[in-house]
Design a protein around this motif. Structure first.
Motif, PDB file in Angstrom:
ATOM      1  N   ASN A   1      11.139  10.972   6.480  1.00 50.36           N
ATOM      2  CA  ASN A   1      10.104  10.026   6.067  1.00 50.36           C
ATOM      3  C   ASN A   1       9.167   9.718   7.227  1.00 50.36           C
ATOM      4  OD1 ASN A   1      11.121   9.577   3.370  1.00 50.36           O
ATOM      5  ND2 ASN A   1      12.779   8.395   4.307  1.00 50.36           N
ATOM      6  N   VAL A   2       7.875   9.787   6.935  1.00 51.32           N
ATOM      7  CA  VAL A   2       6.860   9.437   7.925  1.00 51.32           C
ATOM      8  C   VAL A   2       6.203   8.140   7.484  1.00 51.32           C
ATOM      9  CG1 VAL A   2       4.659  10.084   8.978  1.00 51.32           C
ATOM     10  CG2 VAL A   2       6.457  11.802   8.675  1.00 51.32           C
ATOM     11  N   THR A   3       6.293   7.121   8.319  1.00 52.29           N
ATOM     12  CA  THR A   3       5.679   5.819   8.043  1.00 52.29           C
ATOM     13  C   THR A   3       4.529   5.612   8.997  1.00 52.29           C
ATOM     14  OG1 THR A   3       7.800   4.893   7.318  1.00 52.29           O
ATOM     15  CG2 THR A   3       6.061   3.332   7.899  1.00 52.29           C
ATOM     16  N   VAL A   4       3.336   5.455   8.448  1.00 57.25           N
ATOM     17  CA  VAL A   4       2.143   5.199   9.262  1.00 57.25           C
ATOM     18  C   VAL A   4       1.959   3.686   9.299  1.00 57.25           C
ATOM     19  CG1 VAL A   4      -0.280   5.696   9.629  1.00 57.25           C
ATOM     20  CG2 VAL A   4       1.195   7.408   8.533  1.00 57.25           C
ATOM     21  N   ILE A   5       2.128   3.107  10.468  1.00 56.77           N
ATOM     22  CA  ILE A   5       2.268   1.661  10.628  1.00 56.77           C
ATOM     23  C   ILE A   5       0.946   0.923  10.436  1.00 56.77           C
ATOM     24  CG2 ILE A   5       2.895  -0.144  12.284  1.00 56.77           C
ATOM     25  CD1 ILE A   5       4.723   1.994  13.586  1.00 56.77           C
ATOM     26  N   HIS A   6       1.059  -0.225   9.754  1.00 55.46           N
ATOM     27  CA  HIS A   6      -0.062  -1.164   9.668  1.00 55.46           C
ATOM     28  C   HIS A   6       0.514  -2.566   9.811  1.00 55.46           C
ATOM     29  CE1 HIS A   6      -3.419  -3.535   8.093  1.00 55.46           C
ATOM     30  NE2 HIS A   6      -4.172  -2.494   8.358  1.00 55.46           N
ATOM     31  N   PRO A   7      -0.109  -3.418  10.628  1.00 54.34           N
ATOM     32  CA  PRO A   7       0.442  -4.766  10.832  1.00 54.34           C
ATOM     33  C   PRO A   7       0.207  -5.679   9.632  1.00 54.34           C
ATOM     34  CG  PRO A   7      -1.628  -4.538  12.003  1.00 54.34           C
ATOM     35  CD  PRO A   7      -1.313  -3.182  11.437  1.00 54.34           C
ATOM     36  N   VAL A   8       0.742  -6.884   9.711  1.00 56.31           N
ATOM     37  CA  VAL A   8       0.560  -7.893   8.662  1.00 56.31           C
ATOM     38  C   VAL A   8      -0.905  -8.302   8.597  1.00 56.31           C
ATOM     39  CG1 VAL A   8       1.121 -10.267   7.998  1.00 56.31           C
ATOM     40  CG2 VAL A   8       2.919  -8.745   8.866  1.00 56.31           C
ATOM     41  N   ASP A   9      -1.438  -8.342   7.369  1.00 53.66           N
ATOM     42  CA  ASP A   9      -2.826  -8.773   7.176  1.00 53.66           C
ATOM     43  C   ASP A   9      -2.950 -10.282   7.054  1.00 53.66           C
ATOM     44  OD1 ASP A   9      -4.221  -6.376   7.268  1.00 53.66           O
ATOM     45  OD2 ASP A   9      -3.892  -5.937   5.154  1.00 53.66           O
ATOM     46  N   ASN A  10      -2.065 -10.884   6.232  1.00 54.72           N
ATOM     47  CA  ASN A  10      -2.262 -12.289   5.893  1.00 54.72           C
ATOM     48  C   ASN A  10      -0.924 -12.948   5.555  1.00 54.72           C
ATOM     49  OD1 ASN A  10      -3.856 -14.615   5.280  1.00 54.72           O
ATOM     50  ND2 ASN A  10      -3.557 -14.199   3.110  1.00 54.72           N
ATOM     51  N   VAL A  11      -0.807 -14.230   5.917  1.00 52.35           N
ATOM     52  CA  VAL A  11       0.357 -15.041   5.559  1.00 52.35           C
ATOM     53  C   VAL A  11      -0.158 -16.311   4.890  1.00 52.35           C
ATOM     54  CG1 VAL A  11       2.359 -16.315   6.395  1.00 52.35           C
ATOM     55  CG2 VAL A  11       1.723 -14.151   7.476  1.00 52.35           C
ATOM     56  N   LYS A  12       0.334 -16.578   3.683  1.00 51.41           N
ATOM     57  CA  LYS A  12      -0.138 -17.738   2.921  1.00 51.41           C
ATOM     58  C   LYS A  12       1.049 -18.479   2.339  1.00 51.41           C
ATOM     59  CE  LYS A  12      -3.264 -19.018  -0.871  1.00 51.41           C
ATOM     60  NZ  LYS A  12      -4.165 -18.488  -1.932  1.00 51.41           N
TER      61      LYS A  12
END
Length: 409
Positions: A140-151
């Motif tokens: 498995n290849v996971t292309v990382i992206h950080p958290v956009d928003n916390v509500k």
């Protein structure tokens, strides 16, 4: 030539038995900088598939790399007809070499200029000559992206679709607190806490979405039935990528948010009518009234039986006990109680309670004598009153006797 091919087939299916392969582990990586036009700034990764000594040059056409996208679900065969033909120009480079006579063969795939669309499962598949699969190994290849928003949101109960205005005061009671985290890949780690207070178990729900041609997970952490009492209460929600990602890429930081609410006390007046007993079954009706809004979820019945307290919240039905709560209006509740004869014989005390601010002890009838049971406190009060009356009468008798004697003298 036919003999050589036959010999290869024997190696493949005979002397060594059916061949096997192994694959390198899963990969987590950041994407290439957008738009990724400069090859010197590309992010490139490699996946390795190793075939054992049962493989030979003559059967390499039967090993293929396959890609299943996490973005659109499409499955693409990256090699066609022979191991060296690929489906995309300059995107994939495949290397083949013999490791050694005893260690087998090395099939390596290089993926260049990695982007979010490369997120998915890469499979090394070994086929028989009839195209049936011998073995399939995945990476498995996971292309990382950080958290956009916390509500965060606060509701009276889990089924309430109306989010409360967090800038105003709220009443004491039980609430559902939610923290919704969007945008990350892989799924985030969420920490939802009540500062200086106790909170119940946090449930988490995970949903996979696709946003702008990239995988993005939405995770919701929820505290159900959290009792908030008078005072200022603060909830904090913190979200970030998992620790194994942060160890490799420490530049990703947590995204935090908090809500603070001022909880005020609602103390209703509770009254109950005279309870009735028919065939030993107990029934009573209680009224709860206040200047503030009242909720059935905050009303409860507490019974003492078998040496322990039992609490029944809101509307409840169980063997021998039935409780119904209805709202006459926003500031008035009606609670009806029904307890079977068998349960009444076990019960020592009945209390109607609202949140933690008001309660009323309901007198009830003994199912065997049809007389009203009293609490220990009531017995002591009656005994004290009787004692005082006896003392008073004794003193009065002494005075009368003394007065009579003086008059006669």
């Amino acid at each position: 030539m036919l003999a050589l091919v036959a010999f290869g087939f024997v190696l493949f299916n005979g002397v060594y038995g059916e061949a096997n392969i192994s694959i390198s582990g899963n990969v987590m990586t950041k994407p290439s900088p957008s738009p990724g036009l400069d090859p010197n700034k590309w992010v490139n990764i490699s996946l390795t598939c190793v075939g054992d000594k049962g493989l030979s040059y003559f059967i390499t056409n039967h090993l293929n790399w396959i890609f299943e996208s996490n973005v659109d679900g499409n499955v693409t065969q990256l090699t066609k007809q022979s191991f060296y033909n690929t489906t995309a120009d300059y995107k994939y480079e495949l290397e083949y070499r013999e490791i050694s006579v005893t260690d087998g063969y090395f099939f390596k795939m290089n993926i260049y200029n990695v982007g979010y669309s490369d997120d998915g499962t890469y499979s090394c598949v070994l086929y028989r000559p009839d195209k049936s699969i011998i073995v399939k190994k995945d990476a498995n290849v996971t292309v990382i992206h950080p958290v956009d928003n916390v509500k965060m949101s606060l509701r009276k109960n889990e089924n309430d679709s109306n989010q409360m205005d967090l800038t105003q005061h709220i009443k004491e009671g039980k609430y559902t607190i939610q923290c919704k985290v969007t945008g990350s890949n892989p799924p985030p780690v969420i920490d939802l806490t009540l500062v200086n207070g106790r909170s119940r178990h946090v449930n988490k729900e995970l949903i996979k979405t696709v946003k702008d041609r990239r995988v993005a997970f939405t995770t919701t952490a929820t505290m159900y039935d959290t009792l908030l009492l008078k005072g200022n209460r603060t909830f904090i929600c913190s979200a970030n990528l998992p620790n194994d990602v942060l160890q490799k890429y420490p530049e990703f930081h947590s995204v935090n948010t908090a809500i603070q609410v001022n909880v005020i006390t609602t103390t209703p007046i509770i009254t109950c009518n005279s309870p009735s007993s028919k065939d030993g079954e107990f029934a009573a009706q209680c009224q709860l009234k206040s200047h503030d809004q009242l909720f059935c979820d905050d009303a409860s019945l507490v019974t003492m039986h078998n040496g322990r307290n039992m609490t029944y919240e809101g509307n409840h039905t169980s063997p021998g006990i039935n409780i119904s709560c209805t709202a006459a209006n926003q500031t008035a509740l009606t609670v009806n109680l029904q307890i079977s004869k068998q349960k009444v014989m076990e019960v020592k005390q009945i209390v109607v309670r609202y949140s933690m601010t008001a309660e009323y002890e309901v007198p009830f009838y003994d199912a065997t004598t049809t007389t009203t049971k009293s609490t220990t406190k009531d017995h002591r009060s009656a005994a004290t009153a009787v004692g005082k009356l006896e003392t008073y009468l004794s003193q009065l008798l002494v005075i009368l006797v003394s007065t009579t004697c003086i008059a006669m003298w």
